[in-house]
Design a protein around this motif. Structure first.
Motif, short mmCIF file in Angstrom:
data_model
loop_
_atom_site.label_atom_id
_atom_site.label_comp_id
_atom_site.label_asym_id
_atom_site.label_seq_id
_atom_site.Cartn_x
_atom_site.Cartn_y
_atom_site.Cartn_z
N PRO A 1 -69.00 19.50 19.15
CA PRO A 1 -68.48 20.29 18.02
C PRO A 1 -67.16 19.68 17.53
O PRO A 1 -66.25 19.48 18.33
N VAL A 2 -67.08 19.37 16.25
CA VAL A 2 -65.86 18.77 15.72
C VAL A 2 -64.96 19.81 15.06
O VAL A 2 -63.75 19.60 14.93
N SER A 3 -65.56 20.94 14.64
CA SER A 3 -64.73 21.94 13.99
C SER A 3 -65.37 23.33 14.07
O SER A 3 -66.60 23.46 14.08
N ILE A 4 -64.52 24.33 14.12
CA ILE A 4 -64.93 25.73 13.96
C ILE A 4 -64.10 26.26 12.79
O ILE A 4 -62.88 26.17 12.80
N MET B 1 -74.10 15.09 10.56
CA MET B 1 -73.40 16.35 10.79
C MET B 1 -74.39 17.50 10.82
O MET B 1 -75.27 17.60 9.95
N CYS B 2 -74.25 18.34 11.81
CA CYS B 2 -75.09 19.52 11.95
C CYS B 2 -74.16 20.74 11.99
O CYS B 2 -73.07 20.69 12.56
N GLY B 3 -74.61 21.82 11.36
CA GLY B 3 -73.77 23.01 11.36
C GLY B 3 -74.60 24.27 11.39
O GLY B 3 -75.80 24.27 11.09
N VAL B 4 -73.96 25.36 11.78
CA VAL B 4 -74.60 26.66 11.74
C VAL B 4 -73.57 27.68 11.26
O VAL B 4 -72.41 27.65 11.70
N THR C 1 -68.33 32.64 10.42
CA THR C 1 -67.81 31.46 11.09
C THR C 1 -68.83 30.33 10.95
O THR C 1 -70.04 30.58 10.97
N ILE C 2 -68.35 29.11 10.81
CA ILE C 2 -69.22 27.94 10.84
C ILE C 2 -68.81 27.06 12.01
O ILE C 2 -67.62 26.81 12.24
N ILE C 3 -69.80 26.61 12.76
CA ILE C 3 -69.59 25.60 13.81
C ILE C 3 -70.17 24.29 13.29
O ILE C 3 -71.35 24.24 12.90
N LEU C 4 -69.37 23.26 13.27
CA LEU C 4 -69.78 21.95 12.76
C LEU C 4 -69.78 20.94 13.90
O LEU C 4 -68.78 20.80 14.60
N SER C 5 -70.91 20.25 14.09
CA SER C 5 -71.03 19.27 15.17
C SER C 5 -71.48 17.92 14.64
O SER C 5 -72.25 17.84 13.67
N GLU C 6 -71.00 16.87 15.28
CA GLU C 6 -71.53 15.54 14.96
C GLU C 6 -72.79 15.32 15.80
O GLU C 6 -72.94 15.93 16.87
N ILE C 7 -73.73 14.51 15.29
CA ILE C 7 -75.01 14.36 16.00
C ILE C 7 -75.20 12.98 16.63
O ILE C 7 -76.32 12.60 16.95
N ARG C 8 -74.10 12.25 16.82
CA ARG C 8 -74.20 11.02 17.61
C ARG C 8 -74.22 11.37 19.10
O ARG C 8 -75.00 10.81 19.87
N HIS C 9 -73.33 12.30 19.47
CA HIS C 9 -73.25 12.74 20.86
C HIS C 9 -73.37 14.26 21.01
O HIS C 9 -73.46 14.76 22.12
N PRO D 1 -64.25 14.47 22.42
CA PRO D 1 -63.32 14.70 21.30
C PRO D 1 -62.88 16.15 21.23
O PRO D 1 -63.58 17.07 21.68
N SER D 2 -61.70 16.35 20.67
CA SER D 2 -61.20 17.71 20.48
C SER D 2 -61.92 18.37 19.30
O SER D 2 -62.60 17.71 18.51
N THR D 3 -61.76 19.68 19.21
CA THR D 3 -62.35 20.46 18.12
C THR D 3 -61.22 20.98 17.24
O THR D 3 -60.19 21.42 17.74
N LEU D 4 -61.42 20.93 15.93
CA LEU D 4 -60.41 21.39 15.00
C LEU D 4 -60.73 22.83 14.57
O LEU D 4 -61.78 23.10 13.99
N LEU D 5 -59.83 23.73 14.89
CA LEU D 5 -59.98 25.13 14.49
C LEU D 5 -59.29 25.34 13.15
O LEU D 5 -58.10 25.07 12.99
#
Length: 335
Positions: A108-111, A74-77, A97-105, A7-11
């Motif tokens: 990163p879904v968004s920065i 959802m996992c983020g840092v 900055t926040i990096i947001l990732s889904e935890i199925r695979h 998947p793409s990442t949304l900035l």
């Protein structure tokens, strides 16, 4: 690897993030309460925050703050820098900055730009605490510090306590008091603004709600300035004398275990043996969940301290990401 399935990442820039909240700032208070409910239900993972402090005197630092929303997958840092001296050079105190990732695979879904989001989150926590811990009939609020975080707190607390009528404003610099009032009077024409210059006693002695939103690392708030029944939102690190928490009927934290080894006023007292675990009345989440009482009478002086909790940041990031998709904001890219 089939990269076509990645998947793409949304900035999302700071401007994109602001657009998400521009029409309904009250949603921030709902996000805070939902976050605490998840925490109380053991629905979050929150490893220890890592703080690299580069200057003990100024508290220049960069924090690494991870968390996971388990059921939301959802996992983020958050990578957030705090340089209190920046405003003196015309630069923001907080950037991140926040990096947001889904935890199925694990993708990163968004920065997201996190500077504005951190300001909103911080003020929303203070305002949520005011909802439970200030007097319901609170009519006045007093500020030590008149920068962006103070302004954000006024906007948020006014949502929680719409009956506010008077706002006292003080700062080390007269110019920030003037700009605070010029900006906030347009947003809140129903409020009477009282400029107090650098007279911190004048700004706080009659205030039902006190906010210290300053990067000074100086003990500007004195216990003698605080009246019975007041509620104090401690935003920064070390801006009140030890006698202030000693005077409190109740000390409430966003989460004491996350504060006790930091550099806030009550953290310093704990390290020096002047404050014990049992001196902390409650974490805010227990009060929101109804496990502990909030304000119990009009005479209590209640002291609230927050350090910022990563699971709340991730909740804000998740909401921002989903709302941005709905509003078609941001830029898609692939690593």
């Amino acid at each position: 690897m089939n990269f076509e399935k990645v998947p793409s990442t949304l900035l999302l820039t700071e401007e994109d993030v602001r657009k998400v909240y521009q029409d309904d700032l009250s949603v921030a208070l709902r996000i805070v309460e939902e976050s605490f409910h998840k925490r109380m239900e053991n629905d979050v993972l929150m490893p220890d925050k890592i703080s690299q402090i580069f200057d003990e005197a100024t508290q220049d630092r960069i924090n690494c703050m991870p968390a996971t929303l388990v059921s939301d997958k959802m996992c983020g840092v958050k990578w957030i820098s705090v340089f209190p001296g920046n405003p003196l050079e015309g630069l923001p105190n907080i950037t991140g900055t926040i990096i947001l990732s889904e935890i199925r695979h694990g993708f990163p879904v968004s920065i997201l730009g996190a500077s504005y989001l951190t300001s909103v989150r911080t003020a929303a926590i203070g305002a949520t605490a005011a909802k439970y811990l200030s007097r319901p009939d609170a009519e006045s609020i007093g500020f030590i510090g008149a920068g962006k975080e103070a302004r954000q707190h006024l906007d948020m607390v006014k949502i929680a306590r719409p009956g506010l009528k008077v706002c006292y404003v003080s700062s080390r610099r007269e110019s920030t008091v003037e700009s605070f009032i010029a900006e906030e009077q347009k947003k809140h024409p129903d409020l009477q603004f009282v400029p107090c210059g650098n007279d911190f006693e004048k700004a706080t002695k009659d205030a039902d709600i006190i906010v210290t939103a300053t990067s000074s690392q100086l003990q500007l708030l004195k216990a003698s300035y605080v009246k019975k029944g007041a509620f104090y939102i401690h935003v920064g690190g070390f801006e009140d004398e030890y006698a202030v928490p000693r005077k409190a009927s109740k000390i409430v934290c966003d989460e004491w275990n996350s504060i006790k080894h930091r550099t806030q006023t009550i953290s310093r007292m704990f390290k020096e043996g002047l404050l014990k675990d049992e001196d902390i009345y409650s974490d805010l989440g227990d009060i929101i969940a109804g496990r502990k009482a909030g304000r119990e009478n009009d005479e209590e002086f209640i002291y609230f301290c927050s350090v910022g909790l990563p699971f709340i940041d991730v909740m804000f990031a998740k909401y921002t990401y989903e709302k941005a998709r709905e509003l078609k904001l941001g830029t898609e890219f692939n690593f």
